[in-house]
Design a protein around this motif. Structure first.
Motif, short mmCIF file in Angstrom:
data_model
loop_
_atom_site.label_atom_id
_atom_site.label_comp_id
_atom_site.label_asym_id
_atom_site.label_seq_id
_atom_site.Cartn_x
_atom_site.Cartn_y
_atom_site.Cartn_z
N ARG A 8 -87.68 -30.01 -36.22
CA ARG A 8 -87.86 -29.99 -37.68
C ARG A 8 -88.09 -31.40 -38.21
NH1 ARG A 8 -82.75 -28.27 -40.12
NH2 ARG A 8 -82.22 -30.46 -39.87
N GLN A 9 -87.31 -32.35 -37.70
CA GLN A 9 -87.45 -33.74 -38.13
C GLN A 9 -88.85 -34.27 -37.81
OE1 GLN A 9 -85.23 -36.72 -35.88
NE2 GLN A 9 -84.54 -37.62 -37.83
N ILE A 10 -89.32 -34.00 -36.62
CA ILE A 10 -90.65 -34.46 -36.22
C ILE A 10 -91.73 -33.76 -37.04
CG2 ILE A 10 -92.33 -34.42 -34.32
CD1 ILE A 10 -89.86 -34.84 -32.43
N SER A 17 -94.00 -34.68 -45.45
CA SER A 17 -93.08 -34.30 -46.52
C SER A 17 -91.85 -35.20 -46.56
CB SER A 17 -92.69 -32.82 -46.40
OG SER A 17 -92.04 -32.56 -45.18
N THR A 18 -91.37 -35.66 -45.40
CA THR A 18 -90.22 -36.57 -45.40
C THR A 18 -90.61 -37.91 -46.04
OG1 THR A 18 -89.12 -35.50 -43.54
CG2 THR A 18 -88.56 -37.80 -43.94
N LEU A 19 -91.80 -38.39 -45.75
CA LEU A 19 -92.28 -39.63 -46.38
C LEU A 19 -92.35 -39.45 -47.89
CD1 LEU A 19 -93.47 -42.49 -46.33
CD2 LEU A 19 -95.71 -41.44 -45.97
N LEU A 20 -92.85 -38.32 -48.36
CA LEU A 20 -92.91 -38.03 -49.79
C LEU A 20 -91.49 -38.01 -50.39
CD1 LEU A 20 -94.71 -37.28 -52.21
CD2 LEU A 20 -94.44 -34.90 -51.52
N GLY A 21 -90.54 -37.39 -49.70
CA GLY A 21 -89.15 -37.35 -50.16
C GLY A 21 -88.54 -38.73 -50.22
N TRP A 22 -88.83 -39.54 -49.21
CA TRP A 22 -88.30 -40.90 -49.17
C TRP A 22 -88.89 -41.73 -50.32
CZ3 TRP A 22 -90.14 -45.88 -48.39
CH2 TRP A 22 -89.18 -46.83 -48.08
N LEU A 23 -90.19 -41.59 -50.57
CA LEU A 23 -90.83 -42.32 -51.68
C LEU A 23 -90.24 -41.89 -53.03
CD1 LEU A 23 -94.55 -42.32 -50.49
CD2 LEU A 23 -93.00 -44.30 -50.61
N LEU A 24 -90.00 -40.60 -53.21
CA LEU A 24 -89.37 -40.10 -54.43
C LEU A 24 -87.96 -40.66 -54.58
CD1 LEU A 24 -89.28 -38.28 -56.93
CD2 LEU A 24 -88.59 -36.41 -55.42
N ALA A 25 -87.22 -40.67 -53.49
CA ALA A 25 -85.85 -41.22 -53.52
C ALA A 25 -85.86 -42.70 -53.89
CB ALA A 25 -85.17 -41.00 -52.17
N LYS A 26 -86.78 -43.46 -53.32
CA LYS A 26 -86.89 -44.89 -53.63
C LYS A 26 -87.31 -45.10 -55.08
CE LYS A 26 -86.36 -47.98 -50.92
NZ LYS A 26 -85.11 -48.75 -50.79
N ALA A 27 -88.33 -44.35 -55.54
CA ALA A 27 -88.83 -44.51 -56.90
C ALA A 27 -87.76 -44.17 -57.94
CB ALA A 27 -90.06 -43.62 -57.12
N SER A 85 -86.00 -26.93 -43.38
CA SER A 85 -86.71 -26.11 -42.39
C SER A 85 -87.89 -25.38 -43.02
CB SER A 85 -85.74 -25.09 -41.77
OG SER A 85 -84.73 -25.75 -41.04
N HIS A 86 -87.75 -24.97 -44.28
CA HIS A 86 -88.87 -24.32 -44.96
C HIS A 86 -90.08 -25.26 -45.04
CE1 HIS A 86 -85.71 -21.68 -47.19
NE2 HIS A 86 -86.02 -21.17 -46.02
N TYR A 87 -89.83 -26.54 -45.29
CA TYR A 87 -90.93 -27.51 -45.30
C TYR A 87 -91.64 -27.52 -43.94
CZ TYR A 87 -90.31 -29.80 -49.82
OH TYR A 87 -90.28 -30.07 -51.16
N ALA A 88 -90.86 -27.51 -42.86
CA ALA A 88 -91.46 -27.53 -41.53
C ALA A 88 -92.26 -26.25 -41.28
CB ALA A 88 -90.38 -27.71 -40.47
N TRP A 89 -91.71 -25.09 -41.62
CA TRP A 89 -92.38 -23.81 -41.39
C TRP A 89 -93.67 -23.71 -42.20
CZ3 TRP A 89 -87.59 -20.33 -42.56
CH2 TRP A 89 -86.66 -20.44 -41.52
#
Length: 148
Positions: A8-10, A17-27, A85-89
């Motif tokens: 799931r992480q990979i 989507s994780t990069l997008l989440g990280w950018l949102l968290a930073k912003a 997990s939904h993001y991964a699926w």
């Protein structure tokens, strides 16, 4: 981490989507810490939208609460992990679109965006702090039955 959690992480790194989440968290100037099971915890979220105590983007779980409260709520964290997990699926970015379609359909059918939402039901309504409005209360004695 289990092999499924690593996969799931990979997947969420590859689908961005994780990069997008990280950018949102930073912003949004949250405090970012490493969480369990391959998750990233972003706490102290203060933006108005979405109006939720927590939400997930990829493997980033974004909480309004402080870090100790976010990590201290394993039930809600487990609910949000299922959204990861939904993001991964759903291969990343399509998930929010599918989620909002499911929420709109739920709102039309139940008057509530979560009760009939496949993704929220799969993640656990109660774990996410939602009430299942589709459960009907029993009718009072004598209501709806035949007269004797």
């Amino acid at each position: 981490m289990t092999s499924g959690q690593r996969l799931r992480q990979i997947a969420n790194l590859v689908n961005a989507s994780t990069l997008l989440g990280w950018l949102l968290a930073k912003a949004s100037r949250t405090t970012i810490t490493r969480g369990p099971r391959g998750l990233v915890i972003a706490s102290g979220y203060r933006w108005r939208l979405p109006n939720a105590g927590a939400f997930t983007v990829g493997n980033v779980v974004i909480f309004r609460a402080r870090p100790e409260h976010a990590l201290g709520n394993p039930v809600l964290l487990g609910h949000e992990e299922k959204h990861s997990s939904h993001y991964a699926w759903c291969l990343g970015v399509p998930f929010p679109v599918l989620y909002f379609i499911a929420a709109a359909w739920s709102k039309l059918r139940t008057g509530n965006p979560a009760s009939g939402n496949f993704f929220e039901r799969h993640a656990g309504l109660e774990a996410g702090g939602y009430i299942d409005v589709t459960l009907r209360k029993p009718a009072p004695d004598g209501a709806g039955g035949r007269e004797a």
